[in-house]
Design a protein around this motif. Structure first.
Motif, short mmCIF file in Angstrom:
data_model
loop_
_atom_site.label_atom_id
_atom_site.label_comp_id
_atom_site.label_asym_id
_atom_site.label_seq_id
_atom_site.Cartn_x
_atom_site.Cartn_y
_atom_site.Cartn_z
N ARG A 122 -2.84 0.15 -6.00
CA ARG A 122 -2.62 1.25 -5.05
C ARG A 122 -3.70 1.20 -3.99
O ARG A 122 -4.88 1.01 -4.31
CB ARG A 122 -2.62 2.59 -5.79
CG ARG A 122 -1.46 2.73 -6.76
CD ARG A 122 -1.69 3.86 -7.74
NE ARG A 122 -0.52 4.08 -8.58
CZ ARG A 122 -0.23 3.38 -9.66
NH1 ARG A 122 -1.05 2.41 -10.05
NH2 ARG A 122 0.85 3.61 -10.37
N PHE A 123 -3.30 1.40 -2.74
CA PHE A 123 -4.23 1.20 -1.63
C PHE A 123 -4.21 2.40 -0.69
O PHE A 123 -3.17 3.05 -0.51
CB PHE A 123 -3.86 -0.07 -0.84
CG PHE A 123 -3.50 -1.23 -1.73
CD1 PHE A 123 -4.47 -1.91 -2.43
CD2 PHE A 123 -2.17 -1.63 -1.86
CE1 PHE A 123 -4.14 -2.97 -3.25
CE2 PHE A 123 -1.82 -2.69 -2.67
CZ PHE A 123 -2.81 -3.36 -3.37
N VAL A 124 -5.35 2.66 -0.05
CA VAL A 124 -5.48 3.72 0.94
C VAL A 124 -5.18 3.14 2.32
O VAL A 124 -5.67 2.06 2.68
CB VAL A 124 -6.89 4.33 0.90
CG1 VAL A 124 -7.07 5.34 2.03
CG2 VAL A 124 -7.14 4.99 -0.44
N VAL A 125 -4.40 3.87 3.10
CA VAL A 125 -4.00 3.42 4.44
C VAL A 125 -4.68 4.30 5.48
O VAL A 125 -4.65 5.54 5.38
CB VAL A 125 -2.47 3.47 4.60
CG1 VAL A 125 -2.06 2.98 5.98
CG2 VAL A 125 -1.80 2.63 3.51
N LEU A 126 -5.31 3.67 6.47
CA LEU A 126 -6.00 4.36 7.55
C LEU A 126 -5.37 3.98 8.89
O LEU A 126 -4.76 2.90 9.02
CB LEU A 126 -7.49 4.00 7.56
CG LEU A 126 -8.26 4.20 6.25
CD1 LEU A 126 -9.69 3.71 6.41
CD2 LEU A 126 -8.24 5.66 5.83
N ASP A 127 -5.55 4.85 9.89
CA ASP A 127 -5.07 4.52 11.22
C ASP A 127 -6.17 3.79 12.00
O ASP A 127 -7.22 3.45 11.44
CB ASP A 127 -4.60 5.78 11.96
CG ASP A 127 -5.71 6.81 12.10
OD1 ASP A 127 -6.89 6.47 11.83
OD2 ASP A 127 -5.41 7.95 12.47
N THR A 128 -5.93 3.57 13.29
CA THR A 128 -6.90 2.82 14.10
C THR A 128 -8.21 3.57 14.28
O THR A 128 -9.24 2.95 14.54
CB THR A 128 -6.29 2.52 15.48
OG1 THR A 128 -5.84 3.76 16.07
CG2 THR A 128 -5.09 1.57 15.34
N ASP A 129 -8.19 4.90 14.14
CA ASP A 129 -9.42 5.70 14.25
C ASP A 129 -10.06 5.95 12.89
O ASP A 129 -10.95 6.80 12.79
CB ASP A 129 -9.11 7.04 14.92
CG ASP A 129 -8.60 6.87 16.35
OD1 ASP A 129 -9.05 5.89 17.00
OD2 ASP A 129 -7.77 7.68 16.79
N HIS A 130 -9.60 5.22 11.88
CA HIS A 130 -10.14 5.34 10.52
C HIS A 130 -9.90 6.72 9.92
O HIS A 130 -10.70 7.19 9.10
CB HIS A 130 -11.64 5.00 10.49
CG HIS A 130 -11.93 3.60 10.94
ND1 HIS A 130 -11.72 2.51 10.15
CD2 HIS A 130 -12.43 3.13 12.12
CE1 HIS A 130 -12.08 1.40 10.80
NE2 HIS A 130 -12.50 1.76 12.01
N HIS A 131 -8.82 7.35 10.33
CA HIS A 131 -8.41 8.60 9.72
C HIS A 131 -7.39 8.30 8.61
O HIS A 131 -6.58 7.38 8.72
CB HIS A 131 -7.81 9.54 10.75
CG HIS A 131 -8.81 10.02 11.75
ND1 HIS A 131 -8.46 10.52 12.99
CD2 HIS A 131 -10.16 10.06 11.70
CE1 HIS A 131 -9.54 10.87 13.66
NE2 HIS A 131 -10.59 10.59 12.90
N PHE A 132 -7.41 9.14 7.62
CA PHE A 132 -6.54 8.92 6.46
C PHE A 132 -5.08 9.16 6.83
O PHE A 132 -4.75 10.18 7.45
CB PHE A 132 -6.96 9.84 5.32
CG PHE A 132 -6.04 9.81 4.13
CD1 PHE A 132 -6.04 8.74 3.27
CD2 PHE A 132 -5.17 10.86 3.89
CE1 PHE A 132 -5.19 8.70 2.19
CE2 PHE A 132 -4.32 10.83 2.80
CZ PHE A 132 -4.32 9.75 1.96
#
Length: 304
Positions: free
Chosen positions: A176-186
């Motif tokens: 299971r992995f955490v996904v972040l956007d380009t601004d490193h927001h969850f």
């Protein structure tokens, strides 16, 4: 009352009571317990008076103490047994004998019996009958204490081939992995099985995440709240995100199993009863060999 009459009352009442309860009926435990206990107490008083006539045993008091002691041991209601005896007889001078007898009877019952006479038949049917108030293990721990940190963070703009290549390079065992956007927001979490089973293997990661959304929970919430949320949403994992997104973790069923096993081990170790049979067998074994027991010979010391 003649001794033969008391003995007959005790034996026949015990026999009829055993037949009645053995037939499958429920109830009828209080009055027979008091009758049999009172008869046993009176017989014990007669026996002690015959061996030690100088003690001047009070036979009514012996019957009262026997009645309360048997009820206290069978039901483990010590205070109820004492107060009941005092209220029905108004013999306040019997308080100390009642305290001693009921406390001793309760101790023996606690060491040798797993259930009381009130709950034994229910326990045999497979229904759990706790003997004391128990705290819920799942309310003792918070989600932040049990959830695991993610070792892999993925960008939501990455395609599935890019994700696979990155995972092969990291040689991680995470599922299971955490996904972040380009601004490193969850943005959310995604499982490896969801990536593999997605129909379009060229799609970006944010499209794959949209097919399966996992709810989030605060790190300060209890595990019981987490299980209720997982049940309502019908998911097998949750995202643990603090208000400022400084803490991002994943809570799945494996974390819940580990916490429950830890609580079960603590409860089993704390509630372990004394094994009188095992203790006596050790004493007899040492006696046959002509040796002293370790606790008498001084073989055990300190932390041993």
């Amino acid at each position: 009352m003649p001794v033969s009459l008391i003995l007959s009352l005790c034996l026949f009442k015990l026999l009829s009571w055993s037949i009645s309860l053995g037939s499958g009926t429920s109830g009828g435990t209080l009055a027979p317990l008091l009758t049999i206990g009172g008869a046993i107490g009176a017989l014990a008083g007669h026996a002690i008076e015959g061996v030690f006539p100088g003690l001047a045993i009070n036979l009514p008091l012996a019957a009262l103490v026997g009645m309360s002691a048997l009820f206290a041991g069978a039901s483990r209601a010590v205070l109820t047994s004492i107060v009941f005896a005092l209220e029905t007889t108004h013999q306040t001078n019997s308080l100390l004998p009642l305290l001693a007898a009921c406390a001793g009877s309760y101790s023996i019952s606690f060491l040798l019996m797993e259930n009381t006479i009130m709950t034994e038949k229910i326990a045999r049917r497979g229904t759990k009958t706790p003997e004391s108030y128990e705290s819920d293990w799942l309310e003792k721990w918070t989600v932040g204490e049990v959830a695991t940190r993610s070792e892999v963070f993925l960008a939501d703009t990455s395609t599935l081939p890019e994700v696979y290549q990155y995972l092969r390079q990291t040689t991680t065992k995470c599922q299971r992995f955490v996904v972040l956007d380009t601004d490193h927001h969850f943005r959310g979490i995604v499982s490896l099985s969801a990536l593999i089973t997605y129909p379009d293997q060229t799609a970006p990661l944010h499209v794959v995440m949209a097919a399966k959304q996992y709810p989030s929970i605060s790190p300060t919430s209890s595990l019981k709240d987490a299980i209720e949320l997982m049940t309502r949403k019908q998911v097998d994992m949750l995202t643990v995100v603090s208000a400022d997104e400084s803490t991002i973790r994943i809570l799945d069923y494996t974390n819940l199993f580990s916490a429950y096993q830890t609580g079960l081990r603590e409860y089993t170790h704390r509630e372990k009863h004394i094994s009188v049979r095992k203790s006596l067998s050790k004493r007899f074994a040492y006696a046959k060999k002509g040796k002293q027991t370790p606790w008498k010979s001084g073989a055990l010391s300190g932390n041993e």
